[in-house]
Scaffold this motif. Structure first.
Motif, PDB file in Angstrom:
ATOM      1  N   LYS A 115       0.826  -1.210   0.000  1.00 54.52           N
ATOM      2  CA  LYS A 115       0.000   0.000   0.000  1.00 54.52           C
ATOM      3  C   LYS A 115       0.864   1.265   0.000  1.00 54.52           C
ATOM      4  O   LYS A 115       0.639   2.198   0.764  1.00 54.52           O
ATOM      5  CB  LYS A 115      -0.979   0.001   1.171  1.00 54.52           C
ATOM      6  CG  LYS A 115      -1.999  -1.105   1.069  1.00 54.52           C
ATOM      7  CD  LYS A 115      -3.053  -0.972   2.125  1.00 54.52           C
ATOM      8  CE  LYS A 115      -4.071  -2.055   1.942  1.00 54.52           C
ATOM      9  NZ  LYS A 115      -5.391  -1.594   1.725  1.00 54.52           N
ATOM     10  N   GLU A 155      -3.955   9.146   0.187  1.00 59.46           N
ATOM     11  CA  GLU A 155      -3.883   8.733   1.591  1.00 59.46           C
ATOM     12  C   GLU A 155      -5.256   8.433   2.168  1.00 59.46           C
ATOM     13  O   GLU A 155      -5.384   7.632   3.085  1.00 59.46           O
ATOM     14  CB  GLU A 155      -3.165   9.794   2.422  1.00 59.46           C
ATOM     15  CG  GLU A 155      -1.669   9.808   2.172  1.00 59.46           C
ATOM     16  CD  GLU A 155      -0.939  10.894   2.940  1.00 59.46           C
ATOM     17  OE1 GLU A 155      -1.595  11.855   3.427  1.00 59.46           O
ATOM     18  OE2 GLU A 155       0.299  10.800   3.037  1.00 59.46           O
ATOM     19  N   TYR A 190      -7.338   6.654   0.960  1.00 58.95           N
ATOM     20  CA  TYR A 190      -7.599   5.244   0.672  1.00 58.95           C
ATOM     21  C   TYR A 190      -6.608   4.323   1.366  1.00 58.95           C
ATOM     22  O   TYR A 190      -6.450   3.165   0.990  1.00 58.95           O
ATOM     23  CB  TYR A 190      -7.600   5.010  -0.842  1.00 58.95           C
ATOM     24  CG  TYR A 190      -8.779   5.692  -1.471  1.00 58.95           C
ATOM     25  CD1 TYR A 190     -10.048   5.114  -1.418  1.00 58.95           C
ATOM     26  CD2 TYR A 190      -8.654   6.938  -2.067  1.00 58.95           C
ATOM     27  CE1 TYR A 190     -11.144   5.762  -1.953  1.00 58.95           C
ATOM     28  CE2 TYR A 190      -9.743   7.591  -2.612  1.00 58.95           C
ATOM     29  CZ  TYR A 190     -10.982   6.997  -2.553  1.00 58.95           C
ATOM     30  OH  TYR A 190     -12.076   7.645  -3.080  1.00 58.95           O
ATOM     31  N   GLY A 191      -5.924   4.847   2.366  1.00 59.01           N
ATOM     32  CA  GLY A 191      -5.018   4.033   3.155  1.00 59.01           C
ATOM     33  C   GLY A 191      -3.662   3.794   2.502  1.00 59.01           C
ATOM     34  O   GLY A 191      -2.926   2.901   2.923  1.00 59.01           O
ATOM     35  N   THR A 224       0.214   4.995   1.431  1.00 63.00           N
ATOM     36  CA  THR A 224       1.307   5.857   1.860  1.00 63.00           C
ATOM     37  C   THR A 224       2.004   6.380   0.623  1.00 63.00           C
ATOM     38  O   THR A 224       2.360   5.598  -0.266  1.00 63.00           O
ATOM     39  CB  THR A 224       2.314   5.067   2.723  1.00 63.00           C
ATOM     40  OG1 THR A 224       1.642   4.574   3.876  1.00 63.00           O
ATOM     41  CG2 THR A 224       3.486   5.939   3.145  1.00 63.00           C
ATOM     42  N   SER A 229       5.463  -0.641   6.475  1.00 65.89           N
ATOM     43  CA  SER A 229       4.078  -0.705   6.035  1.00 65.89           C
ATOM     44  C   SER A 229       3.540  -2.131   6.129  1.00 65.89           C
ATOM     45  O   SER A 229       2.435  -2.343   6.613  1.00 65.89           O
ATOM     46  CB  SER A 229       3.963  -0.192   4.587  1.00 65.89           C
ATOM     47  OG  SER A 229       2.633  -0.256   4.159  1.00 65.89           O
ATOM     48  N   GLN A 289       2.739  -3.179   9.654  1.00 64.53           N
ATOM     49  CA  GLN A 289       1.523  -2.564  10.176  1.00 64.53           C
ATOM     50  C   GLN A 289       0.274  -3.212   9.595  1.00 64.53           C
ATOM     51  O   GLN A 289      -0.784  -3.181  10.208  1.00 64.53           O
ATOM     52  CB  GLN A 289       1.523  -1.072   9.903  1.00 64.53           C
ATOM     53  CG  GLN A 289       2.564  -0.318  10.686  1.00 64.53           C
ATOM     54  CD  GLN A 289       2.673   1.141  10.278  1.00 64.53           C
ATOM     55  OE1 GLN A 289       2.072   1.568   9.310  1.00 64.53           O
ATOM     56  NE2 GLN A 289       3.467   1.897  11.025  1.00 64.53           N
ATOM     57  N   LEU A 290       0.395  -3.772   8.394  1.00 63.40           N
ATOM     58  CA  LEU A 290      -0.753  -4.377   7.741  1.00 63.40           C
ATOM     59  C   LEU A 290      -1.026  -5.798   8.250  1.00 63.40           C
ATOM     60  O   LEU A 290      -2.116  -6.300   8.099  1.00 63.40           O
ATOM     61  CB  LEU A 290      -0.536  -4.418   6.219  1.00 63.40           C
ATOM     62  CG  LEU A 290      -0.492  -3.054   5.540  1.00 63.40           C
ATOM     63  CD1 LEU A 290      -0.054  -3.200   4.084  1.00 63.40           C
ATOM     64  CD2 LEU A 290      -1.854  -2.381   5.606  1.00 63.40           C
TER      65      LEU A 290
END
Length: 122
Positions: A58, A85, A87-88, A90, A117, A120-121
């Protein structure tokens, strides 16, 4: 996101894919193309075309030439970043001169951003 695939932008995206800048070509062929996390070039996302995009991480990578530092362009880039951003995603902005001056550092920076990233996902 609005329709992810905007058919009106397809011809421009194809043209941009064929005519990569020197910095885009260097980043693509010497790093992103063989990176373990898949990236796409000139990816259509809503009403924008991202230089490089990883759906898995993402992340969008934008290489910015000197024109991006003009007041009007700064505003357009801020709007574009806010849209993406929302839409989530980076958005990572890298000045073109950093590709020439500090390529290894740019690659390391991208790698850290992707790993962060992904962590975190998950």
């Amino acid at each position: 996101m609005q329709r992810k695939h905007n058919k009106q932008l397809v011809p421009l995206a194809k043209k941009l894919r064929r005519e990569l800048t020197k910095e885009e070509r260097h980043l693509w062929y010497d790093f992103l193309r063989s990176y373990p996390i898949r990236f796409s070039r000139q990816k259509i996302l809503g009403r924008y075309i991202a230089d490089f995009y990883s759906a898995e991480a993402k992340i969008i990578i934008e290489l910015d030439g000197s024109q991006h530092y003009e007041p009007d362009e700064l505003q357009k880039d801020a709007e574009r970043t806010a849209f993406l951003e929302a839409y989530g995603l980076t958005v990572i902005r890298i000045p073109n001169n950093e590709i020439s001056r500090n390529f290894r550092g740019v690659c390391a920076y991208i790698d850290v951003a992707v790993r962060q990233s992904l962590s975190q996902l998950r």
